[in-house]
Design a protein around this motif. Structure first.
Motif: not given
Ligand SMILES: Cc1ncc(COP(=O)(O)O)c(C=O)c1O
Length: 437
Positions: A43, A100-102, A105, A142, A144, A195, A197, A199, A224, A226-227, A253, A255-256
């Motif tokens: 993703y 980023g997302g990780s 979170n 996810h 993370c 969540t 969205g 992953v 979360d 991120c998506i 995110d 960057h998504k």
């Molecule tokens: C739902 C979800 N959470 C967290 C993440 C982690 O994000 P990142 O890859 O930007 O650290 C992703 C990555 O695809 C994700 O899909």
């Protein structure tokens, strides 16, 4: 090629033109590929030119966003404010840009842990927490979050994975049961991770019910997103994340689905003081001053990094150039494309959808009669690898509720419908060729 990457440490200078030639020949022609219109693996966003220019300008300007009274730091705060506006979060909330997302979170879950710990966990540590904290997410959460639980000293088992329904959304009755069970068992239910969205399939947990449930049970609600959080800006799909504005914290995110070049994530925390209280430390060498460079807020007080890059500029410039509405329409476009791909798959007897398509992620497989289990998995992996090796398309694979499948995550502003027709045609052709179907 391999020898290029094994060359040892350069001891003497080389002309920049020569260094650049090496990069041009050995690095630039071999990218991961995610800016290609038929890249749908895992993703990720597809980047944008203005973002690349911004990264260059940010590096040339060279500012450190750990804090300070200068334009880059002020612009960073402005981008966080824009993220609040996109999510419908109050101006009084706080937030920070992260890698980023990780990381976003992790920052949110750290605040949640500290607020719910019942002791000054920063001072005395997790061992002093009276009743062990419990966090809850769906079985689609996810990975993370597992890393975050481990890093927070709570441990993987403190994150209970709640079963999901056929649409891969967290089962609310099962969540309620788990909370009650934990209370009765001497645990302290602390936080729900919804969540927006997932992953695997893009499923969106119930953002109408979860804020109420969290309030009733006195739990922190983290989303979360991120998506999917950025769907809030999409004219046709914003309704899917209605309710997100009630969360205590959101990870999103850029960057998504804002297609910023890597890396940039964002976390928003409703309670600004809880956010700062979780991370702020003022060592003697980072005190504020009444005037000059150190006379503004320290941005390092909102996360784990001290030095921070000027990642805000790529989001700022792209939003200025295109306007947020265009990004919203691109989100709608990807979701419509996933629906289109799902229709093509449904109409093709040798293909089947393996999970409902909620937003922009399509889980499917090639399935000739009489092929099952491990052989079916091996066949689909072979199709995936050949699609990649032939340069046709990049998919990834996953397993949803026990069923292995190929997965197309369409977070790509360059994808066109003909790309999806080609994917379906080539998947069937390769599947037939490999299996003899
Ligand atoms: C739902 C979800 N959470 C967290 C993440 C982690 O994000 P990142 O890859 O930007 O650290 C992703 C990555 O695809 C994700 O899909």
């Amino acid at each position: 090629m391999k020898t290029f990457f094994e060359a040892s440490l350069p001891r003497s200078p080389a002309p920049l033109a020569e260094v650049y030639r090496e990069v041009a020949e050995n690095v630039m022609p071999y990218p991961m590929g995610n800016i290609h219109p038929r890249f749908w693996s895992w993703y990720m966003g597809a980047g944008n030119f203005t973002g690349a220019l911004a990264d260059f300008l940010a590096a040339v300007q060279g500012s450190n966003l750990g804090g300070g009274n200068h334009a880059a730091a002020l612009l960073d705060g402005q981008v966080v404010n824009w993220c609040k506006q996109m999510m419908g979060f109050p101006a009084s909330a706080s937030g920070t840009l992260a890698s980023g997302g990780s990381m976003s979170n992790l920052i949110a879950l750290t605040v949640a842990r500290n607020v719910k710990a019942g002791v000054d966990v920063r001072d005395v540590g997790v061992a002093a927490i009276d009743k062990p904290l419990r966090f809850y997410g769906s079985d689609q959460v996810h990975s993370c979050h597992r890393k975050a639980m481990e890093a927070l000293g709570l441990g993987n088992r403190a994150l209970r994975r709640i079963s999901t329904d056929r649409d891969l959304r967290i089962e609310i009755p099962a969540l309620k049961r788990a909370i009650a069970e934990d209370r009765a068992g001497g645990f302290h239910p602390a936080c729900v991770i919804a969540t927006a969205g997932t992953v695997n399939t893009g499923a969106i947990d119930d953002l109408q019910v979860l804020p109420r449930l969290a309030a009733e049970e006195d739990l922190w609600l983290h989303v979360d997103g991120c998506i999917g959080a950025l769907m809030a800006i999409a004219p046709k799909n914003g309704h899917r994340v209605a309710g997100i504005e009630h969360a205590d914290s959101i990870a999103l995110d850029p960057h998504k689905w804002l297609h910023a070049p890597f890396e940039v994530g964002c976390v928003l925390i409703r309670d600004a003081s809880a956010h700062r209280d979780t991370f702020a430390v003022t060592p003697e060498y980072l005190e504020s001053a009444p005037r000059g460079l150190a006379s503004a807020a320290w941005l390092h007080e909102y996360g784990l990094q001290t030095t921070r890059g000027f990642r805000a500029l790529k989001v700022w410039m792209a939003l200025k150039e295109h306007g947020v509405e265009k990004f919203g329409r691109l989100i709608d476009q990807n979701i419509a494309q996933a629906a289109f791909l799902s229709r093509l798959i449904r109409n093709e007897p040798l293909l089947e959808l393996v999970a409902p398509t909620s937003i922009n992620i399509v889980c499917f497989r090639f399935r000739p009669q009489g092929v099952d289990g491990e052989s079916l998995k091996a066949l689909n992996i072979e199709i995936m690898l050949r699609l990649q090796e032939l340069g046709t398309a990049a998919l990834s694979d996953t397993t949803v509720h026990g069923e292995h499948c190929l997965r197309a995550a369409i977070d790509n502003h360059r994808t066109r419908r003909e790309d999806l027709r080609l994917l379906v045609g080539e998947t069937v052709r390769l599947g037939r060729h490999i299996s003899g179907a």
